[in-house]
Motif scaffolding. Structure first.
Motif, PDB file in Angstrom:
ATOM      1  N   HIS A 153     -11.627   0.255  -8.029  1.00  0.00           N
ATOM      2  CA  HIS A 153     -11.719  -0.840  -7.055  1.00  0.00           C
ATOM      3  C   HIS A 153     -13.054  -1.561  -7.152  1.00  0.00           C
ATOM      4  CE1 HIS A 153     -10.796  -3.334  -3.744  1.00  0.00           C
ATOM      5  NE2 HIS A 153     -11.676  -2.796  -2.922  1.00  0.00           N
ATOM      6  N   LEU A 154     -14.123  -0.837  -7.470  1.00  0.00           N
ATOM      7  CA  LEU A 154     -15.393  -1.521  -7.708  1.00  0.00           C
ATOM      8  C   LEU A 154     -15.230  -2.523  -8.849  1.00  0.00           C
ATOM      9  CD1 LEU A 154     -18.394  -1.978  -7.250  1.00  0.00           C
ATOM     10  CD2 LEU A 154     -18.857   0.001  -8.732  1.00  0.00           C
ATOM     11  N   ALA A 237     -12.027  -4.026 -13.653  1.00  0.00           N
ATOM     12  CA  ALA A 237     -12.441  -5.417 -13.843  1.00  0.00           C
ATOM     13  C   ALA A 237     -11.408  -6.222 -14.619  1.00  0.00           C
ATOM     14  CB  ALA A 237     -13.792  -5.466 -14.569  1.00  0.00           C
ATOM     15  N   PHE A 238     -10.412  -5.539 -15.215  1.00  0.00           N
ATOM     16  CA  PHE A 238      -9.322  -6.217 -15.907  1.00  0.00           C
ATOM     17  C   PHE A 238      -7.984  -5.985 -15.207  1.00  0.00           C
ATOM     18  CE2 PHE A 238     -12.407  -5.589 -19.469  1.00  0.00           C
ATOM     19  CZ  PHE A 238     -12.632  -6.935 -19.732  1.00  0.00           C
ATOM     20  N   ASP A 239      -8.043  -5.683 -13.903  1.00  0.00           N
ATOM     21  CA  ASP A 239      -6.821  -5.414 -13.148  1.00  0.00           C
ATOM     22  C   ASP A 239      -5.878  -6.623 -13.205  1.00  0.00           C
ATOM     23  OD1 ASP A 239      -5.348  -3.693 -11.190  1.00  0.00           O
ATOM     24  OD2 ASP A 239      -5.607  -5.466  -9.923  1.00  0.00           O
ATOM     25  N   ARG A 275      -4.437   0.517  -9.903  1.00  0.00           N
ATOM     26  CA  ARG A 275      -4.852   1.210  -8.679  1.00  0.00           C
ATOM     27  C   ARG A 275      -3.747   1.123  -7.630  1.00  0.00           C
ATOM     28  NH1 ARG A 275      -7.719   0.300  -3.676  1.00  0.00           N
ATOM     29  NH2 ARG A 275      -7.513  -1.949  -4.024  1.00  0.00           N
ATOM     30  N   LYS A 276      -3.177  -0.044  -7.478  1.00  0.00           N
ATOM     31  CA  LYS A 276      -2.085  -0.229  -6.514  1.00  0.00           C
ATOM     32  C   LYS A 276      -0.924   0.710  -6.843  1.00  0.00           C
ATOM     33  CE  LYS A 276       1.017  -3.864  -4.775  1.00  0.00           C
ATOM     34  NZ  LYS A 276       2.303  -3.359  -5.298  1.00  0.00           N
ATOM     35  N   GLU A 283       0.943   8.082  -2.291  1.00  0.00           N
ATOM     36  CA  GLU A 283       1.483   8.039  -0.938  1.00  0.00           C
ATOM     37  C   GLU A 283       2.880   8.655  -0.891  1.00  0.00           C
ATOM     38  OE1 GLU A 283       1.317   4.016   0.356  1.00  0.00           O
ATOM     39  OE2 GLU A 283      -0.846   4.039   0.709  1.00  0.00           O
ATOM     40  N   ARG A 284       3.701   8.367  -1.882  1.00  0.00           N
ATOM     41  CA  ARG A 284       5.048   8.956  -1.920  1.00  0.00           C
ATOM     42  C   ARG A 284       4.981  10.469  -2.068  1.00  0.00           C
ATOM     43  NH1 ARG A 284       6.050   4.332  -5.193  1.00  0.00           N
ATOM     44  NH2 ARG A 284       5.716   5.563  -7.085  1.00  0.00           N
TER      45      ARG A 284
END
Length: 461
Positions: A153-154, A237-239, A275-276, A283-284
């Motif tokens: 995330h950074l 940084a390439f998400d 990340r998503k 979560e699942r």
């Protein structure tokens, strides 16, 4: 404008001739690949080079962004004080990265500078780049002990800042691979070392950035790598972008792995929101785990959620198994988040009327009063994995030979100092390790006479 390119590079000072004094020739393949990186960066003509370094200021729960107008450094610590650097920081870009982090209460910023001078993880890449190109500023960022998803995330925040400022920027992820590749190397050999290098070069060679999350923390520790989190920040940084990756080189002749790859964005790709995707998967899994956990763990979760959300201590509920009302026992509540310990507190002997009440109190303590961690917040609750260990009666033992790290926990004491370690913990493989960790937790110095006790647990998940 998106970041123009990213480069995964090592940082051994010996590849700088003034430091290596000829010994650098044993890693000529790495040097030639580094020169190719420098050529490609020169061709891109970036205004700013963003460098993540394991040897910049580093905290367990915070990412440090080097502040100010610039910094100096040299290879004096490596016998070459004549090789000097005087770098200018891109203050507009680092300030925006810090501001974006602050806006969402993300733990990154400019507080707590400990190394105002440039570190070798930053200087080695700069030495190669400046041979070919010099018209740029830098942003220098350290790593942290936070989960890999936070490192990613950074990288997303860095990407957003670059796009907002419209900088022509290049990302340099500085980091060596395993330090335990050869018995004759400076750090010795571990079987995890070659496995790590093979895996990371495969993952980065394919730009399969989602697989960076699959490297277990204990495995990385045993491999003694230093660059993994640096590479994960770069991946972030390439998400959301398709990436063309090229593997330039990999060497392990010194006992330390040096890997070099390049990464060029080729347009949007919504399937690469790693990340998503990872968080949704977690979560699942955690929701299913919580649903299928036993009554001991469900009670611990109910207790800590009540306290975190409302600062309320629940009463012992009805409908629990009979032994939770009738039995007294010490109990430990352990909380993990994304594979990292988030809190663990317990009691060796019972302090409450029954084990249910013991769990309620220890769940509150582990979530909110473990001095090693900040209190758990409401937005973390769905990411928590909880275990409850119910302790058997401690028994005195005469020697370490009566211990088994998988079966028994250990209590070590000396005078009024006492430390405990639970059994069957990841990364604790020997009785010697188990005793040493418990001793250090108690503040008992080496050589002090120890009393040993062992205990068994029933672990609830």
């Amino acid at each position: 404008m998106s970041i123009l390119a990213g480069f995964m590079v090592p940082h051994p000072p010996l590849i700088v001739p003034a430091v290596g004094r000829g010994s650098e020739e044993e890693v000529r393949e790495t040097i030639d690949a580094y020169d190719r990186v420098a050529d490609e960066i020169a061709a891109l003509k970036p205004e700013t080079i963003i460098i993540t370094s394991p040897h910049a200021t580093m905290y367990s729960n915070y990412f440090h962004i080097s502040p100010g107008q610039g910094a100096k450094g040299s290879f004096a610590d490596f016998g070459a004080p004549q090789v000097k650097f005087d770098e200018t920081y891109d203050s507009g870009l680092w300030d925006l990265i810090a501001s974006l982090a602050e806006a969402e209460d993300f733990p990154a910023g400019i507080e707590g500078e400990r190394k105002a001078q440039l570190d070798h993880g930053t200087m080695v890449p700069l030495w190669f780049i400046r041979k070919k190109y010099s018209n740029f500023k830098i942003v220098r960022i350290g790593l942290s002990g936070l989960p890999l998803t936070d490192h990613y995330h950074l990288g997303e925040l860095i990407k957003a800042a670059v796009e907002k400022t419209d900088r022509r920027a290049v990302f340099v992820a500085s980091g060596d691979l395993s330090h335990k590749l050869q018995y004759h190397g400076p750090y010795g050999f571990a079987p995890e070392g070659p496995v790590y290098d093979e895996r990371i070069m495969d993952v980065c060679g394919r730009a399969a950035f989602g697989e960076l999350f699959d490297f277990d923390e204990d495995f990385c520790d045993k491999a003694a790598e230093c660059g993994h989190r640096s590479f994960v920040i770069m991946a972030g940084a390439f998400d959301g972008l398709k990436i063309k990756a090229t593997r330039f080189s990999h060497q392990d002749v010194t006992g330390v792995g040096y890997g070099i790859c390049s990464f060029y964005p080729e347009g949007p790709d919504e399937t690469r929101r790693f990340r998503k995707l990872r968080i949704e998967e977690e979560e699942r899994k955690l929701a299913a785990l919580a649903e299928n956990s036993d009554d001991y763990v469900k009670l611990a979760r109910r207790s800590l959620e009540s306290y975190v959300l409302r600062k309320e201590t629940i009463e012992v509920p009805k409908g629990l198994p009979a032994e939770m009302y009738s039995k007294q026992a010490g109990a430990f509540v352990s909380i993990h988040k994304q594979g990292s310990l988030r809190g663990c507190i317990g009691t060796i002997l019972p302090t409450e009327d029954n084990v249910a009440a013991e769990i309620i109190q220890n769940a509150i303590s582990a979530s909110s009063f473990d001095p090693r961690f900040d209190p758990i917040t409401a937005d973390e609750l769905k990411y928590l994995e909880i275990n409850v260990d119910v302790l058997g009666e401690p028994e005195d033992i005469d020697s370490p030979s009566q211990l088994d790290v998988k079966r028994y926990g250990v209590i070590v004491s000396s005078g009024g100092k006492r430390g405990l370690l639970l059994p069957d913990l990841e990364g604790v493989d020997t009785v010697e390790d188990q005793i040493d960790i418990a001793r250090r937790k108690a503040g008992i110095r080496p050589g002090e006479r120890l009393k040993l006790q062992r205990f068994e647990v029933v672990r609830h998940t």
